[in-house]
Design a protein around this motif. Structure first.
Motif, PDB file in Angstrom:
ATOM      1  N   SER A  96      14.762  41.886  41.338  1.00  0.00           N
ATOM      2  CA  SER A  96      15.853  40.987  40.955  1.00  0.00           C
ATOM      3  C   SER A  96      17.012  41.757  40.340  1.00  0.00           C
ATOM      4  N   SER A 104      18.890  43.582  43.099  1.00  0.00           N
ATOM      5  CA  SER A 104      19.642  42.612  43.888  1.00  0.00           C
ATOM      6  C   SER A 104      20.848  42.094  43.112  1.00  0.00           C
ATOM      7  N   LEU A 105      20.648  41.802  41.842  1.00  0.00           N
ATOM      8  CA  LEU A 105      21.726  41.300  40.998  1.00  0.00           C
ATOM      9  C   LEU A 105      22.817  42.349  40.829  1.00  0.00           C
ATOM     10  N   THR A 158      23.868  44.550  42.947  1.00  0.00           N
ATOM     11  CA  THR A 158      24.716  44.542  44.142  1.00  0.00           C
ATOM     12  C   THR A 158      25.689  43.371  44.100  1.00  0.00           C
ATOM     13  N   LYS A 159      25.184  42.219  43.724  1.00  0.00           N
ATOM     14  CA  LYS A 159      26.032  41.029  43.663  1.00  0.00           C
ATOM     15  C   LYS A 159      27.089  41.167  42.571  1.00  0.00           C
ATOM     16  N   ASP A 214      28.478  43.952  41.575  1.00  0.00           N
ATOM     17  CA  ASP A 214      29.503  44.868  42.084  1.00  0.00           C
ATOM     18  C   ASP A 214      30.498  44.124  42.967  1.00  0.00           C
ATOM     19  N   GLU A 215      29.990  43.249  43.817  1.00  0.00           N
ATOM     20  CA  GLU A 215      30.866  42.459  44.682  1.00  0.00           C
ATOM     21  C   GLU A 215      31.740  41.525  43.859  1.00  0.00           C
ATOM     22  N   LEU A 216      31.167  40.917  42.830  1.00  0.00           N
ATOM     23  CA  LEU A 216      31.916  40.008  41.972  1.00  0.00           C
ATOM     24  C   LEU A 216      33.019  40.744  41.218  1.00  0.00           C
ATOM     25  N   SER A 248      35.884  41.357  43.538  1.00  0.00           N
ATOM     26  CA  SER A 248      36.631  40.119  43.788  1.00  0.00           C
ATOM     27  C   SER A 248      37.537  39.769  42.615  1.00  0.00           C
TER      28      SER A 248
END
Length: 54
Positions: free
Chosen positions: A22, A25-26, A28-29, A31-33, A36
């Motif tokens: 988790s 996975s978190l 990576t998310k 980094d994308e956030l 943005s």
């Protein structure tokens, strides 16, 4: 990767393996956030600059 996951589960236990998965996975998310939010910040700055030029 699969062998490492099986070894991790057998050694540390299922809850710890799920927690590590988790977190990865978190990460990576997140980094994308962050990317943005930076893009939105740049867009807002551009709009403010354009409004001041008018």
């Amino acid at each position: 990767m699969y062998d490492q996951l099986v070894n991790l589960i057998s050694t540390l236990g299922f809850p710890i393996a799920v927690s590590i998965y988790s977190l990865v996975s978190l990460s990576t998310k997140l980094d994308e956030l962050i990317k943005s939010v930076q893009e939105v910040k740049e867009d807002i700055s551009a709009v403010i600059k354009y409004q001041k030029e008018k």
